[in-house]
Design an enzyme around this catalytic site. Structure first.
Site, PDB file in Angstrom:
ATOM      1  N   CYS A 103       0.860  -1.183   0.000  1.00 48.99           N
ATOM      2  CA  CYS A 103       0.000   0.000   0.000  1.00 48.99           C
ATOM      3  C   CYS A 103       0.894   1.229   0.000  1.00 48.99           C
ATOM      4  CB  CYS A 103      -0.925   0.005   1.215  1.00 48.99           C
ATOM      5  SG  CYS A 103      -1.958   1.481   1.304  1.00 48.99           S
ATOM      6  N   GLY A 104       1.107   1.797  -1.180  1.00 51.04           N
ATOM      7  CA  GLY A 104       1.969   2.960  -1.291  1.00 51.04           C
ATOM      8  C   GLY A 104       1.422   4.165  -0.565  1.00 51.04           C
ATOM      9  N   HIS A 105       0.125   4.424  -0.722  1.00 49.14           N
ATOM     10  CA  HIS A 105      -0.430   5.604  -0.049  1.00 49.14           C
ATOM     11  C   HIS A 105      -0.370   5.418   1.462  1.00 49.14           C
ATOM     12  CE1 HIS A 105      -4.360   3.750   1.058  1.00 49.14           C
ATOM     13  NE2 HIS A 105      -4.493   4.821   1.830  1.00 49.14           N
ATOM     14  N   ASP A 265      -9.859   3.317  -5.092  1.00 47.93           N
ATOM     15  CA  ASP A 265      -8.798   4.140  -4.523  1.00 47.93           C
ATOM     16  C   ASP A 265      -9.045   5.591  -4.896  1.00 47.93           C
ATOM     17  OD1 ASP A 265      -6.391   5.299  -3.653  1.00 47.93           O
ATOM     18  OD2 ASP A 265      -5.263   3.481  -4.123  1.00 47.93           O
ATOM     19  N   GLY A 270      -0.533   4.377  -4.829  1.00 50.30           N
ATOM     20  CA  GLY A 270       0.921   4.425  -4.719  1.00 50.30           C
ATOM     21  C   GLY A 270       1.616   3.239  -5.347  1.00 50.30           C
TER      22      GLY A 270
END
Length: 345
Positions: A103-105, A265, A270
């Site tokens: 999970c980039g964010h 999303d 991300g």
């Protein structure tokens, strides 16, 4: 009268519009020597990322993601110990349906939180490095500071790799060709126009339907499988994207990422941006010194780039955006509340 989880303390952020609920206290023990092992514990024997087994830990996830305390678009993470002293902490990512390996964010929100809370020291002006162990590996977050304020965050992902190109998929909107890329999780990328759609709020019902169909159609495709095992395998998100006019620094695209079981999303995604960077690089559309300007369905923006001198078949990517604190909460359940840990609509 029901058995209620103990009070759960969280700090909430949003990254480019996508929520991230950070669980700081109130978790039951999570057995495992690594973050990946703890993720397997969270999923439970015989469970999957989108169908975890019930237990004390998953009751906390349900409490925080379901109404009336959360909502179907909620996202968050359990802060856990790192794999070793090389990282500041670890995290288990969760959403309305279960758990994810990347999970980039969320990593960006966690980096901002670690600095804003004083967990990781940072200069008033300059950059601070935050290292986080996630189920797919170790990621880095550079937190940018100016005059005592966090002004931006840059997420460095695990190396990406291409799973397959131009995979034919039949949908109710017609046949399309889909690209598969792994960037901590497996993403399927498709041009929205090939489905007769545009990336807009008005088209969200059709985009979500298409995302679900594409994910289901690719469930057994070998390009979705990861050599490190089933935890990292299978399509996690479907990125429906459209081209915008290039900027002087490189490509410009808008996307909506449909992940888990139809969750949307709000950010440009991300780790999904990392997957897009790997695909664009293989297509020759993104070179050294160039950036992808990546917009979300709500108009927020990430910028992504390839790190120089990385292996062509395992590019390392960086994604820059902003993360802001939205609140601090202590969640409880009244033992006489018939709704318990809540519901989803």
């Amino acid at each position: 009268m029901s058995t209620a989880p103990r009070p759960v303390h969280t700090v909430d952020y949003h990254t480019a519009g996508e929520p991230f609920r950070i669980v700081c206290d109130g978790l039951p023990p999570i057995p495992g020597d690594t973050v990946a092992e703890r993720c397997a514990t969270a999923v439970g024997p015989g469970g999957s990322g989108t169908a975890p087994r019930r237990g004390a830990l998953d009751d906390v996830r349900r409490l925080l993601v379901r109404e009336p305390r959360g909502h179907a678009g909620m996202y968050g993470g359990f802060v856990v110990p790192p794999d070793d002293d090389g990282a500041h902490f670890g995290v288990l990512f969760w959403h309305k349906d279960g758990y994810s390996t990347a999970c980039g964010h969320g990593a960006m929100a966690l980096g901002a939180w670690a600095v804003d809370s004083g967990r990781v020291p940072a200069p008033d002006t300059g950059d601070a490095q935050v290292r986080i162990d996630v189920p797919s590996g170790r990621v880095g977050v550079t937190v940018h500071r100016e005059a005592g304020r966090t002004t931006g965050v840059t997420f460095r992902n695990v190396p990406a790799r291409i799973g397959a190109r131009k995979v034919p998929v039949a949908t109710t909107l017609g046949p399309v060709e889909v690209d598969l890329a792994h960037a901590g999780a497996c993403y399927a990328a498709v041009r929205a126009r090939d489905l007769g759609l545009e990336v807009s709020r008005a088209a969200l019902p059709e985009l979500v339907r298409a995302g679900r169909e594409i994910k289901a159609a690719l469930a057994t495709h070998p390009g979705t499988w990861h050599p490190d095992g089933p935890l990292l395998s299978g399509v996690y998100g479907v990125i429906l994207h459209e081209e915008l006019a290039d900027t002087p620094r490189g490509p410009h695209q808008r996307n909506v990422t449909v992940f888990a079981d139809g969750q949307v999303d709000r950010s440009p995604c991300g780790s999904g941006t990392s997957a897009r960077l790997a695909l664009l690089a293989q297509d020759g559309r993104l070179g050294p010194g160039e950036e992808l300007l990546h917009e979300s369905v709500v108009g927020t923006v990430f910028t992504g780039r390839l790190l120089p001198a990385t292996a062509p078949d395992a590019p390392v990517t960086e994604v820059t955006g902003t993360a802001h604190r939205t609140g601090e909460h202590t969640f409880t359940v009244d033992p006489y509340d018939d709704l318990g840990t809540g519901f989803l609509l």
